[in-house]
Design a protein around this motif. Structure first.
Motif, PDB file in Angstrom:
ATOM      1  N   THR A 126      20.167  32.252-108.428  1.00  0.00           N
ATOM      2  CA  THR A 126      19.944  31.022-109.179  1.00  0.00           C
ATOM      3  C   THR A 126      19.749  31.384-110.639  1.00  0.00           C
ATOM      4  OG1 THR A 126      18.895  29.940-107.300  1.00  0.00           O
ATOM      5  CG2 THR A 126      18.457  29.006-109.477  1.00  0.00           C
ATOM      6  N   GLY A 151      30.979  30.926-103.789  1.00  0.00           N
ATOM      7  CA  GLY A 151      30.748  29.521-104.103  1.00  0.00           C
ATOM      8  C   GLY A 151      29.689  29.364-105.172  1.00  0.00           C
ATOM      9  N   SER A 152      29.558  28.145-105.648  1.00  0.00           N
ATOM     10  CA  SER A 152      28.533  27.837-106.642  1.00  0.00           C
ATOM     11  C   SER A 152      28.118  26.387-106.468  1.00  0.00           C
ATOM     12  CB  SER A 152      29.046  28.074-108.065  1.00  0.00           C
ATOM     13  OG  SER A 152      30.127  27.212-108.353  1.00  0.00           O
ATOM     14  N   LYS A 153      26.905  26.097-106.945  1.00  0.00           N
ATOM     15  CA  LYS A 153      26.383  24.742-106.807  1.00  0.00           C
ATOM     16  C   LYS A 153      25.441  24.466-107.974  1.00  0.00           C
ATOM     17  CE  LYS A 153      23.739  21.908-103.589  1.00  0.00           C
ATOM     18  NZ  LYS A 153      23.105  21.852-102.264  1.00  0.00           N
ATOM     19  N   LEU A 155      22.380  22.534-109.354  1.00  0.00           N
ATOM     20  CA  LEU A 155      21.228  21.930-108.680  1.00  0.00           C
ATOM     21  C   LEU A 155      20.600  20.759-109.415  1.00  0.00           C
ATOM     22  CD1 LEU A 155      19.309  25.062-107.326  1.00  0.00           C
ATOM     23  CD2 LEU A 155      20.968  23.603-106.141  1.00  0.00           C
ATOM     24  N   ILE A 161      21.991  26.532-111.792  1.00  0.00           N
ATOM     25  CA  ILE A 161      23.155  26.775-110.933  1.00  0.00           C
ATOM     26  C   ILE A 161      22.850  27.902-109.952  1.00  0.00           C
ATOM     27  CG2 ILE A 161      24.221  28.376-112.584  1.00  0.00           C
ATOM     28  CD1 ILE A 161      26.952  27.177-111.711  1.00  0.00           C
TER      29      ILE A 161
END
Length: 176
Positions: A126, A151-153, A155, A161
């Protein structure tokens, strides 16, 4: 056994301010929620004694320390098991408990020990949108390994991220 490392850091690569203050000083609620949910999807969590202040309910909490006999588990509904040894010895001890998937929540030193031993299969990193400029880096000593972005997300609206990496197959073969 699969070991998944979870680490949060600032955009300038700082994982902790010092030995006592880490993510709680600059981390987001969204990362904390993500981290707790992911940890509960594992059979166990592995953490150093400083990180162990944050108990994860619902899974075994393996706490790494130099002298396990100096600690006793509290009667607070959290299963805590105190272990010592090298990263490989600890992994073997945890696997003997029947653990298939463990979340590694150590600080930079604990995480580096497991990375150096080639025991980490995935990393969730993170990145919090802050700069700190001082403190303990994600890795304090040189360590070369190869990873592939899985992958990535994002938040939150601030831009926190999570980057998900898997061990590079070529690197994994050379580590055997």
């Amino acid at each position: 056994m699969t070991i998944i490392l979870y680490m949060a850091l600032s955009i300038d690569g700082i994982a902790a301010l010092d030995g006592e203050r880490g993510i709680q000083e600059y981390g987001s609620k969204e990362d904390r929620d993500f981290f707790i949910q992911e940890a509960k999807n594992c059979d166990a969590v592995i953490m150093g004694r400083r990180t162990a202040k944050n108990k994860i309910k619902g899974v075994k909490n393996f706490v790494l320390c130099h002298d396990p006999s100096a600690f006793k588990a509290e009667d607070d509904g959290v299963e805590r098991i105190f272990l010592s040894g090298s990263a490989q010895e600890i992994r073997d001890k945890i696997e003997a408990y029947g653990v298939q998937k463990a979340a590694l929540l150590g600080g930079p030193s604990t995480n580096a020990d497991f990375l150096r031993a080639g025991l980490v299969d995935q990393i969730f990193l993170t990145v919090e949108p802050v700069t700190i400029g001082r403190g303990i880096h994600f890795l304090e000593q040189g360590l070369e390994s190869r990873w592939t972005l899985a992958g990535s997300k994002v938040l939150n609206e601030r831009g926190t991220i999570v980057l998900h990496y898997k061990k590079d197959c070529a690197d994994a073969k050379s580590a055997l």
